[in-house]
Design a protein around this motif. Structure first.
Motif, short mmCIF file in Angstrom:
data_model
loop_
_atom_site.label_atom_id
_atom_site.label_comp_id
_atom_site.label_asym_id
_atom_site.label_seq_id
_atom_site.Cartn_x
_atom_site.Cartn_y
_atom_site.Cartn_z
N ILE A 60 0.88 -1.17 0.00
CA ILE A 60 0.00 0.00 0.00
C ILE A 60 0.92 1.22 0.00
O ILE A 60 1.71 1.42 0.90
CB ILE A 60 -0.94 0.03 1.23
CG1 ILE A 60 -1.83 -1.20 1.27
CG2 ILE A 60 -1.74 1.31 1.26
CD1 ILE A 60 -2.94 -1.24 0.25
N SER A 61 0.80 2.02 -1.06
CA SER A 61 1.67 3.18 -1.17
C SER A 61 0.85 4.46 -1.04
O SER A 61 -0.38 4.43 -0.99
CB SER A 61 2.40 3.16 -2.52
OG SER A 61 1.47 3.20 -3.58
N ASN A 62 1.54 5.57 -1.00
CA ASN A 62 0.87 6.87 -0.92
C ASN A 62 0.23 7.17 -2.27
O ASN A 62 0.93 7.28 -3.28
CB ASN A 62 1.90 7.95 -0.56
CG ASN A 62 1.26 9.30 -0.38
OD1 ASN A 62 0.17 9.57 -0.88
ND2 ASN A 62 1.96 10.16 0.33
N ILE A 63 -1.08 7.31 -2.28
CA ILE A 63 -1.79 7.54 -3.55
C ILE A 63 -2.38 8.95 -3.61
O ILE A 63 -3.21 9.23 -4.48
CB ILE A 63 -2.89 6.49 -3.78
CG1 ILE A 63 -3.92 6.50 -2.65
CG2 ILE A 63 -2.27 5.11 -3.96
CD1 ILE A 63 -5.17 5.70 -2.95
N GLY A 64 -1.93 9.83 -2.75
CA GLY A 64 -2.47 11.19 -2.69
C GLY A 64 -2.40 11.96 -4.00
O GLY A 64 -3.23 12.81 -4.27
N ASP B 171 -10.50 6.31 1.43
CA ASP B 171 -9.96 5.85 2.72
C ASP B 171 -8.46 5.63 2.66
O ASP B 171 -7.76 5.80 3.67
CB ASP B 171 -10.64 4.55 3.16
CG ASP B 171 -12.10 4.73 3.56
OD1 ASP B 171 -12.55 5.88 3.72
OD2 ASP B 171 -12.78 3.69 3.69
N GLN B 172 -7.94 5.27 1.49
CA GLN B 172 -6.50 5.02 1.33
C GLN B 172 -5.71 6.28 0.95
O GLN B 172 -4.51 6.21 0.75
CB GLN B 172 -6.26 3.91 0.31
CG GLN B 172 -6.79 2.56 0.76
CD GLN B 172 -6.09 2.04 2.01
OE1 GLN B 172 -4.89 2.20 2.18
NE2 GLN B 172 -6.87 1.43 2.89
N GLY B 173 -6.41 7.42 0.81
CA GLY B 173 -5.70 8.68 0.58
C GLY B 173 -5.85 9.33 -0.77
O GLY B 173 -5.23 10.36 -1.04
N ALA B 174 -6.65 8.76 -1.65
CA ALA B 174 -6.86 9.39 -2.96
C ALA B 174 -7.65 10.69 -2.78
O ALA B 174 -8.51 10.79 -1.90
CB ALA B 174 -7.61 8.45 -3.90
N GLN B 175 -7.37 11.64 -3.63
CA GLN B 175 -8.09 12.91 -3.61
C GLN B 175 -9.36 12.76 -4.47
O GLN B 175 -9.32 12.17 -5.54
CB GLN B 175 -7.21 14.04 -4.16
CG GLN B 175 -5.92 14.23 -3.40
CD GLN B 175 -6.16 14.56 -1.94
OE1 GLN B 175 -6.89 15.48 -1.61
NE2 GLN B 175 -5.55 13.79 -1.05
N LYS B 176 -10.47 13.32 -3.99
CA LYS B 176 -11.75 13.20 -4.71
C LYS B 176 -11.63 13.65 -6.16
O LYS B 176 -12.18 13.02 -7.06
CB LYS B 176 -12.84 14.01 -4.01
CG LYS B 176 -13.26 13.43 -2.70
CD LYS B 176 -14.33 14.27 -2.02
CE LYS B 176 -14.67 13.65 -0.68
NZ LYS B 176 -15.71 14.39 0.03
N GLU B 177 -10.90 14.74 -6.38
CA GLU B 177 -10.76 15.26 -7.74
C GLU B 177 -9.90 14.37 -8.64
O GLU B 177 -9.87 14.56 -9.86
CB GLU B 177 -10.22 16.69 -7.72
CG GLU B 177 -8.84 16.83 -7.14
CD GLU B 177 -8.79 17.05 -5.63
OE1 GLU B 177 -7.70 17.38 -5.13
OE2 GLU B 177 -9.82 16.86 -4.93
N ASN B 178 -9.22 13.39 -8.05
CA ASN B 178 -8.39 12.47 -8.82
C ASN B 178 -9.05 11.12 -9.06
O ASN B 178 -8.39 10.16 -9.46
CB ASN B 178 -7.04 12.27 -8.12
CG ASN B 178 -6.16 13.49 -8.25
OD1 ASN B 178 -6.35 14.31 -9.13
ND2 ASN B 178 -5.20 13.62 -7.36
N ILE B 179 -10.34 11.05 -8.80
CA ILE B 179 -11.12 9.84 -9.09
C ILE B 179 -12.15 10.23 -10.14
O ILE B 179 -13.08 10.99 -9.87
CB ILE B 179 -11.81 9.29 -7.83
CG1 ILE B 179 -10.78 9.00 -6.73
CG2 ILE B 179 -12.61 8.02 -8.19
CD1 ILE B 179 -11.39 8.67 -5.38
N ASP C 25 -14.32 -2.81 -3.53
CA ASP C 25 -13.23 -2.61 -2.56
C ASP C 25 -11.98 -3.35 -3.04
O ASP C 25 -10.87 -2.80 -3.05
CB ASP C 25 -13.59 -3.20 -1.19
CG ASP C 25 -14.75 -2.52 -0.50
OD1 ASP C 25 -15.15 -1.42 -0.90
OD2 ASP C 25 -15.27 -3.12 0.47
N GLU C 26 -12.17 -4.60 -3.41
CA GLU C 26 -11.06 -5.44 -3.85
C GLU C 26 -10.38 -4.85 -5.09
O GLU C 26 -9.15 -4.82 -5.19
CB GLU C 26 -11.55 -6.85 -4.14
CG GLU C 26 -10.44 -7.80 -4.55
CD GLU C 26 -10.97 -9.16 -4.95
OE1 GLU C 26 -10.64 -10.13 -4.25
OE2 GLU C 26 -11.69 -9.25 -5.96
#
Length: 162
Positions: A16-20, A49-57, A146-147
């Motif tokens: 699990i890496s930083n996905i910000g 929950d894992q750190g993604a930014q809303k604008e990046n989804i 989720d998976e």
């Protein structure tokens, strides 16, 4: 695969890496919408929950699961997209249509991932019944969305390690 011993929503913290700063394209099939929207909700919440930014989804719709491969190719071709998550549901029917669609989608998504050298994730349910689909889209077996999101994150983490 969901079983009595494995829930689709359970995962380990390995890779699990930083996905910000990572950008995710999520493609959702409109066919079996009750199921696919639940898959999207699971994937979206897991990414957040894992750190993604809303604008990046970025969410896009396709008519059915067969069209996931083409949309994945268009999105994977964009340099700013780090991973593509394909969400769909093909329920077994009385004809061989199920087999042809599932096979084509699995191969198509794999080919796109290899062509663009980035994670393109197969988050497509292939159940025998509607109830089995619901059980795997937030029901008693967890959520394949989720998976799929965790798989994308872990593959990005592995890519960084390599």
């Amino acid at each position: 695969m969901a079983t009595k011993l494995k829930n689709l929503s359970d995962h380990s913290a390995k890779n699990i890496s930083n996905i910000g700063k990572k950008k995710f394209a999520v493609i959702v099939s409109e066919w079996n919408e009750e199921v696919t929207e639940s898959l999207f909700s699971g994937a979206y919440q897991t990414l957040i929950d894992q750190g993604a930014q809303k604008e990046n989804i970025i969410k896009h719709y396709v008519p059915g699961s067969f069209e996931l491969s083409m949309a994945a190719q268009w999105l994977a071709a964009k340099k700013e997209i780090d991973a593509v998550i394909c969400l769909g549901c093909v329920i077994q029917g009385e004809t061989k249509h199920f087999d042809f669609i599932c096979d084509a989608v699995a191969h198509g998504i794999t080919n796109v991932s290899l062509k663009y050298n980035k994670p393109v994730i197969f988050g497509v349910l292939t159940p025998n019944t509607q109830q089995q689909a619901l059980d795997r889209a937030g029901g008693k077996h967890g959520n394949k969305g989720d998976e799929a999101a965790i798989t994308a994150i872990k593959m990005l983490g592995l890519a960084e390690q390599l």
